[in-house]
Design an enzyme around this catalytic site. Sequence first.
Site, PDB file in Angstrom:
ATOM      1  N   HIS A  23       1.533   7.267  15.268  1.00  0.00           N
ATOM      2  CA  HIS A  23       0.972   8.442  14.745  1.00  0.00           C
ATOM      3  C   HIS A  23       0.413   9.490  15.881  1.00  0.00           C
ATOM      4  O   HIS A  23      -0.561   9.792  16.210  1.00  0.00           O
ATOM      5  CB  HIS A  23      -0.343   8.112  14.178  1.00  0.00           C
ATOM      6  CG  HIS A  23      -0.126   7.885  12.656  1.00  0.00           C
ATOM      7  ND1 HIS A  23      -1.078   7.214  11.857  1.00  0.00           N
ATOM      8  CD2 HIS A  23       1.092   8.000  11.853  1.00  0.00           C
ATOM      9  CE1 HIS A  23      -0.424   6.968  10.689  1.00  0.00           C
ATOM     10  NE2 HIS A  23       0.867   7.509  10.575  1.00  0.00           N
ATOM     11  N   HIS A  79       8.984   6.388   1.211  1.00  0.00           N
ATOM     12  CA  HIS A  79       8.095   7.175   1.442  1.00  0.00           C
ATOM     13  C   HIS A  79       8.630   8.093   2.687  1.00  0.00           C
ATOM     14  O   HIS A  79       9.767   7.737   3.183  1.00  0.00           O
ATOM     15  CB  HIS A  79       7.160   6.295   2.217  1.00  0.00           C
ATOM     16  CG  HIS A  79       5.904   6.758   3.115  1.00  0.00           C
ATOM     17  ND1 HIS A  79       5.377   7.898   3.029  1.00  0.00           N
ATOM     18  CD2 HIS A  79       5.039   6.205   4.067  1.00  0.00           C
ATOM     19  CE1 HIS A  79       4.536   8.045   3.751  1.00  0.00           C
ATOM     20  NE2 HIS A  79       4.340   7.092   4.729  1.00  0.00           N
ATOM     21  N   GLU A  81       7.511   9.486   5.498  1.00  0.00           N
ATOM     22  CA  GLU A  81       7.022   9.818   6.810  1.00  0.00           C
ATOM     23  C   GLU A  81       8.056   9.308   7.564  1.00  0.00           C
ATOM     24  O   GLU A  81       8.757   8.560   7.232  1.00  0.00           O
ATOM     25  CB  GLU A  81       5.807   8.939   6.944  1.00  0.00           C
ATOM     26  CG  GLU A  81       4.840   9.525   8.059  1.00  0.00           C
ATOM     27  CD  GLU A  81       3.448   8.884   8.293  1.00  0.00           C
ATOM     28  OE1 GLU A  81       3.171   8.116   7.463  1.00  0.00           O
ATOM     29  OE2 GLU A  81       2.731   9.090   9.222  1.00  0.00           O
ATOM     30  N   ASP A  83       8.612   7.868  10.413  1.00  0.00           N
ATOM     31  CA  ASP A  83       9.042   6.495  10.843  1.00  0.00           C
ATOM     32  C   ASP A  83       9.815   5.662   9.984  1.00  0.00           C
ATOM     33  O   ASP A  83      10.338   4.703  10.049  1.00  0.00           O
ATOM     34  CB  ASP A  83       7.868   5.647  11.216  1.00  0.00           C
ATOM     35  CG  ASP A  83       6.703   5.696   9.906  1.00  0.00           C
ATOM     36  OD1 ASP A  83       6.418   6.581   9.279  1.00  0.00           O
ATOM     37  OD2 ASP A  83       5.852   4.816   9.822  1.00  0.00           O
ATOM     38  N   HIS A 146       1.077   5.089   1.709  1.00  0.00           N
ATOM     39  CA  HIS A 146       0.225   5.642   2.544  1.00  0.00           C
ATOM     40  C   HIS A 146       0.061   7.198   2.198  1.00  0.00           C
ATOM     41  O   HIS A 146      -1.004   7.656   2.666  1.00  0.00           O
ATOM     42  CB  HIS A 146       0.277   5.231   3.838  1.00  0.00           C
ATOM     43  CG  HIS A 146      -0.107   6.038   4.846  1.00  0.00           C
ATOM     44  ND1 HIS A 146       0.686   6.548   5.969  1.00  0.00           N
ATOM     45  CD2 HIS A 146      -1.110   6.548   5.401  1.00  0.00           C
ATOM     46  CE1 HIS A 146       0.200   7.063   6.715  1.00  0.00           C
ATOM     47  NE2 HIS A 146      -0.805   7.107   6.389  1.00  0.00           N
ATOM     48  N   ASP A 165       4.475   1.021   3.624  1.00  0.00           N
ATOM     49  CA  ASP A 165       3.321   0.885   4.247  1.00  0.00           C
ATOM     50  C   ASP A 165       2.685  -0.364   4.027  1.00  0.00           C
ATOM     51  O   ASP A 165       1.987  -1.006   4.832  1.00  0.00           O
ATOM     52  CB  ASP A 165       2.973   2.005   4.489  1.00  0.00           C
ATOM     53  CG  ASP A 165       3.385   2.922   5.506  1.00  0.00           C
ATOM     54  OD1 ASP A 165       4.138   2.697   6.457  1.00  0.00           O
ATOM     55  OD2 ASP A 165       3.184   4.545   5.448  1.00  0.00           O
ATOM     56  N   TYR A 193      -4.302  -2.812  10.873  1.00  0.00           N
ATOM     57  CA  TYR A 193      -3.538  -1.693   9.968  1.00  0.00           C
ATOM     58  C   TYR A 193      -4.248  -1.160   8.939  1.00  0.00           C
ATOM     59  O   TYR A 193      -4.474  -0.103   8.684  1.00  0.00           O
ATOM     60  CB  TYR A 193      -2.151  -2.390   9.793  1.00  0.00           C
ATOM     61  CG  TYR A 193      -1.329  -1.475   8.949  1.00  0.00           C
ATOM     62  CD1 TYR A 193      -0.225  -1.091   9.904  1.00  0.00           C
ATOM     63  CD2 TYR A 193      -1.377  -1.413   7.776  1.00  0.00           C
ATOM     64  CE1 TYR A 193       1.002  -0.419   9.171  1.00  0.00           C
ATOM     65  CE2 TYR A 193      -0.326  -0.652   7.037  1.00  0.00           C
ATOM     66  CZ  TYR A 193       0.879  -0.026   7.751  1.00  0.00           C
ATOM     67  OH  TYR A 193       1.774   0.850   7.208  1.00  0.00           O
ATOM     68  N   HIS A 226       6.707  -2.178   8.118  1.00  0.00           N
ATOM     69  CA  HIS A 226       6.347  -2.423   9.274  1.00  0.00           C
ATOM     70  C   HIS A 226       5.845  -3.967   9.604  1.00  0.00           C
ATOM     71  O   HIS A 226       5.121  -4.505   8.481  1.00  0.00           O
ATOM     72  CB  HIS A 226       5.226  -1.764   9.917  1.00  0.00           C
ATOM     73  CG  HIS A 226       5.387  -0.190   9.875  1.00  0.00           C
ATOM     74  ND1 HIS A 226       6.137   0.574  10.553  1.00  0.00           N
ATOM     75  CD2 HIS A 226       4.720   0.880   9.071  1.00  0.00           C
ATOM     76  CE1 HIS A 226       6.010   1.703  10.301  1.00  0.00           C
ATOM     77  NE2 HIS A 226       5.157   1.982   9.324  1.00  0.00           N
TER      78      HIS A 226
HETATM   79 FE1  FEO Z   1       3.176   6.214   6.483  1.00  0.00          FE
HETATM   80 FE2  FEO Z   1       4.846   3.741   8.310  1.00  0.00          FE
HETATM   81  O1  FEO Z   1       4.538   5.517   7.371  1.00  0.00           O
END
Ligand code: FEO
Length: 398
Positions: A23, A79, A81, A83, A146, A165, A193, A226
């Site tokens: 982030h 998602h 985002e 990543d 998330h 996530d 996390y 992740h």
């Molecule tokens: Fe909310 Fe791993 O991105």
Amino acid sequence: MTKHIKGNVHWVGKTDWEIRRFHGEEYSTHRGSTYNSYLIKEEKTVLIDTVWMPYAKEFIANLKKEVDLDKVDYIVANHAEIDHSGALGELMKLIPGKPIYCTRAATMSLKGHYHQDWNFQVVKTGDRLDLGNGKELVFIEAPMLHWPDSMFTYMTGENILFSNDAFGQHYANEHLFNDLVDGCELMAEAMKYYANILTPFSHFVREKIAQWSDLNLPLDVIAPSHGVVWRQNPSQIVERYKEWSGDYQEKQATIIYNTMWNGTKAMAENIVAGLKRSLGDEWNVKMFSVSKGDKNDIITEVFKSKLVVAGCPTINKGVLSAMSGILEEIRGLAFKNKKAAAFGAFGWSGEGAKMVEDGLKKAGFEIVAEPMKAMWAPDEESLEKCREFGHRLAQSVK
Ligand code: FEO
């Protein structure tokens, strides 16, 4: 390198051993991370999520070794985002027009990131996608886990929940499975996390777990986006999320402080002594310098605590920047049901301790004592008052 998950499902993600800040610079990743992408090859071929943008070309080169890209029937974007969606731009140049299954909110965030009008197929909770061989994908919207655009994807037949996530950890490991890694490291990363990313969304976590239970779907594997895949007793992380999302506390008091000439540090050490004497060995009493410690690790300790005592000297009619920074982060995380107090040494105007107390109030903590202040370098009388302060604070949480 790909890894077999279960049946005709393989991991095609990226292990990022080097990343130490996530982030931007906001989240420390001492053990690296992974960006998990999954390839399903049933009668239909499906790619679930991709990897972070810097690894897009590497990801696609590896994916081509596993599958002719033209044979990919569907892409699922759980998602947006970057990543997880970061390789979509490169991928869609090669297979334009392939359908991307995602939530309505994800069409907004994907368009916002990539400025492309891809073939979005909007799905809602309960929608299904046939894979052939008697198996299906079931989509489950998971807003705020998330981002508002997040969703889970469940695969029938193999009983795999691709949770994105949720249930993840920033934890690079050559073993992809929870039963093959150090369990203490794994849970520490999973808790960090949760504490640093998901705490503000705890009521969404509770609702989603309740909804998941109501669906009564068999669960063999949780495959997050992740860290490691939960294949041995996957419900264990769901149970931990139930605890963590329920205003979690351990028998812990945490002192966070910073100091210029060790006056506030001496106060902190003596408050710790008073707390330890009164709370006994059943409790953990921990002390961290917010200038020297890792912010995200300290926040994880705050997450675990019933009592947080924060101390800072006064500078320029304010507080030191590391303290104001971490108090702001703690405010944003919206921890619930925690008690707190402030302290600080001072020489001249002395507003620091009160400003720390204001920060703790803004974070929603219950203040259980007036700020403890000591002028100049605290003498033995002041330090005894700090020990008494620790004793009084202990009574508020025992
Ligand atoms: Fe909310 Fe791993 O991105």
